[in-house]
Scaffold this active site. Structure first.
Site, PDB file in Angstrom:
ATOM      1  N   THR A   1       2.216 -25.439 -11.032  1.00 54.73           N
ATOM      2  CA  THR A   1       2.800 -26.065  -9.831  1.00 54.73           C
ATOM      3  C   THR A   1       2.032 -25.626  -8.590  1.00 54.73           C
ATOM      4  O   THR A   1       1.656 -26.459  -7.749  1.00 54.73           O
ATOM      5  CB  THR A   1       4.294 -25.684  -9.713  1.00 54.73           C
ATOM      6  OG1 THR A   1       4.922 -25.844 -10.983  1.00 54.73           O
ATOM      7  CG2 THR A   1       4.998 -26.558  -8.690  1.00 54.73           C
TER       8      THR A   1
ATOM      9  N   GLY B   1       5.791 -20.975  -7.700  1.00 56.73           N
ATOM     10  CA  GLY B   1       6.654 -21.678  -8.640  1.00 56.73           C
ATOM     11  C   GLY B   1       7.629 -20.712  -9.301  1.00 56.73           C
ATOM     12  O   GLY B   1       7.760 -19.553  -8.887  1.00 56.73           O
TER      13      GLY B   1
ATOM     14  N   ASP C   1       9.889 -20.168 -13.386  1.00 52.87           N
ATOM     15  CA  ASP C   1      10.182 -20.686 -14.728  1.00 52.87           C
ATOM     16  C   ASP C   1      11.618 -21.176 -14.826  1.00 52.87           C
ATOM     17  O   ASP C   1      11.910 -22.111 -15.568  1.00 52.87           O
ATOM     18  CB  ASP C   1       9.902 -19.592 -15.763  1.00 52.87           C
ATOM     19  CG  ASP C   1       8.446 -19.167 -15.709  1.00 52.87           C
ATOM     20  OD1 ASP C   1       7.587 -20.043 -15.896  1.00 52.87           O
ATOM     21  OD2 ASP C   1       8.178 -17.992 -15.418  1.00 52.87           O
TER      22      ASP C   1
ATOM     23  N   GLY D   1       3.404 -17.068 -16.507  1.00 57.90           N
ATOM     24  CA  GLY D   1       1.936 -16.959 -16.462  1.00 57.90           C
ATOM     25  C   GLY D   1       1.464 -15.513 -16.463  1.00 57.90           C
ATOM     26  O   GLY D   1       0.258 -15.255 -16.409  1.00 57.90           O
TER      27      GLY D   1
ATOM     28  N   GLU E   1       3.171 -11.119  -8.025  1.00 56.40           N
ATOM     29  CA  GLU E   1       4.044 -12.101  -7.359  1.00 56.40           C
ATOM     30  C   GLU E   1       5.193 -11.393  -6.644  1.00 56.40           C
ATOM     31  O   GLU E   1       5.568 -11.756  -5.529  1.00 56.40           O
ATOM     32  CB  GLU E   1       4.591 -13.097  -8.384  1.00 56.40           C
ATOM     33  CG  GLU E   1       3.503 -14.008  -8.935  1.00 56.40           C
ATOM     34  CD  GLU E   1       3.954 -14.928 -10.057  1.00 56.40           C
ATOM     35  OE1 GLU E   1       3.244 -15.890 -10.315  1.00 56.40           O
ATOM     36  OE2 GLU E   1       5.004 -14.677 -10.669  1.00 56.40           O
TER      37      GLU E   1
ATOM     38  N   LYS F   1      13.640 -27.036 -14.121  1.00 60.05           N
ATOM     39  CA  LYS F   1      13.686 -25.562 -14.004  1.00 60.05           C
ATOM     40  C   LYS F   1      15.025 -25.056 -13.461  1.00 60.05           C
ATOM     41  O   LYS F   1      15.267 -23.848 -13.453  1.00 60.05           O
ATOM     42  CB  LYS F   1      12.572 -25.081 -13.065  1.00 60.05           C
ATOM     43  CG  LYS F   1      11.151 -25.565 -13.406  1.00 60.05           C
ATOM     44  CD  LYS F   1      10.476 -24.662 -14.373  1.00 60.05           C
ATOM     45  CE  LYS F   1       9.016 -24.956 -14.634  1.00 60.05           C
ATOM     46  NZ  LYS F   1       8.095 -24.589 -13.597  1.00 60.05           N
TER      47      LYS F   1
HETATM   48  C1  A5P Z   1       3.417 -16.971 -13.121  1.00 62.34           C
HETATM   49  O1  A5P Z   1       3.422 -15.676 -13.587  1.00 62.34           O
HETATM   50  C2  A5P Z   1       4.790 -17.504 -13.010  1.00 62.34           C
HETATM   51  O2  A5P Z   1       5.696 -16.736 -12.333  1.00 62.34           O
HETATM   52  C3  A5P Z   1       4.801 -18.928 -12.495  1.00 62.34           C
HETATM   53  O3  A5P Z   1       5.121 -18.987 -11.148  1.00 62.34           O
HETATM   54  C4  A5P Z   1       5.787 -19.666 -13.276  1.00 62.34           C
HETATM   55  O4  A5P Z   1       5.511 -19.365 -14.627  1.00 62.34           O
HETATM   56  C5  A5P Z   1       5.741 -21.155 -13.034  1.00 62.34           C
HETATM   57  O5  A5P Z   1       4.624 -21.690 -13.643  1.00 62.34           O
HETATM   58  P1  A5P Z   1       4.370 -23.234 -13.695  1.00 62.34           P
HETATM   59  O6  A5P Z   1       4.266 -23.713 -12.289  1.00 62.34           O
HETATM   60  O7  A5P Z   1       3.077 -23.349 -14.450  1.00 62.34           O
HETATM   61  O8  A5P Z   1       5.520 -23.853 -14.430  1.00 62.34           O
END
Ligand code: A5P
Length: 219
Positions: free
Chosen positions: A31, A82, A84, A97, A103, A121
């Site tokens: 995202t 973003g 999950d 990720g 983060e 989500k």
């Molecule tokens: C990364 O470690 C995550 O916190 C992402 O922010 C989360 O997994 C969202 O990922 P997508 O945007 O790929 O769904």
């Protein structure tokens, strides 16, 4: 609209929060990648970005955005990332990720956290998505036993190392009714670097993209 188009719509809506001269905190994931692509056109109007992962740093540099160190910038006005899963109270699971620790650091340093998601989500109760926990490798089994005693089923993310050189346990079977309490409890386990619950410092704004457009939920 497919899921990726919704992610893009949420990412573009976050541009509204970007002001000239800002150093923007930038998260990680598919995202946020849309957000980074959109920042390319603003690269000469912002001071740069603080990135939450090596992957995002690479994309930011490719987009011509200067990647700055959080130690040099001080607090940030804005963090865009973003998630999950999110509740309607803006408590989050992040770390799919694997970038949860950086983060959480950028989120802690930011005055406003704008979280961008597609509608799939948003959940009533966190925990259907396995909860990522970053652990120091030598403590992996110790922490896994403690997480199992809490009712979870920790699974080692195979073949994965975080940007910090650590490992991730993805914890299944949790129904997280008190995210702030569980965040504190897991965070206190010896050997845990960070847990992917963002409840004590959740999002301030959740931009949710669905078929009928982007809705902003605020804390
Ligand atoms: C990364 O470690 C995550 O916190 C992402 O922010 C989360 O997994 C969202 O990922 P997508 O945007 O790929 O769904």
């Amino acid at each position: 609209m497919n899921a990726d188009a919704k992610k893009k719509a949420a990412a573009l809506a976050a541009l509204e929060y970007v002001e000239d001269g800002m150093t923007v905190g930038v998260g990680t994931g598919t995202t946020v990648n849309h957000f980074i692509a959109a920042l390319k056109d603003r690269r000469n109007r912002i001071a740069g970005a603080v990135s939450s992962s090596e992957a995002s740093s690479r994309l930011l540099r490719e987009a011509g955005v200067e990647v700055r160190s959080l130690n040099d910038t001080g607090d940030l006005a804005l963090y865009v990332d973003g998630a999950d899963e999110s509740t309607r109270h803006l408590a989050l699971i992040k770390g799919g990720g694997g970038a949860l620790t950086r983060e959480k650091i950028v989120a802690a340093a930011s005055r406003r956290f704008v979280c961008i998601v597609d509608e799939s989500k948003v959940v009533d109760v966190l925990g259907r998505f396995p909860l990522p926990v970053e652990v120091i490798p030598m403590a992996r089994s110790l922490v896994a036993r403690k997480l199992a005693a809490m009712g979870g089923r920790p699974v080692l993310r195979q073949g994965f190392k975080t940007d910090n050189g650590n490992e991730i346990l993805d914890v299944h079977n949790l129904r997280i009714t008190d995210p702030a309490a569980l965040e504190a409890e897991i965070g206190l386990l010896v050997g845990v670097v960070e847990v992917g619950l963002f409840a004590r410092r959740g999002a301030d704004v959740l931009l949710v993209a669905g078929d009928s457009g982007v809705q902003a939920l605020k804390r």
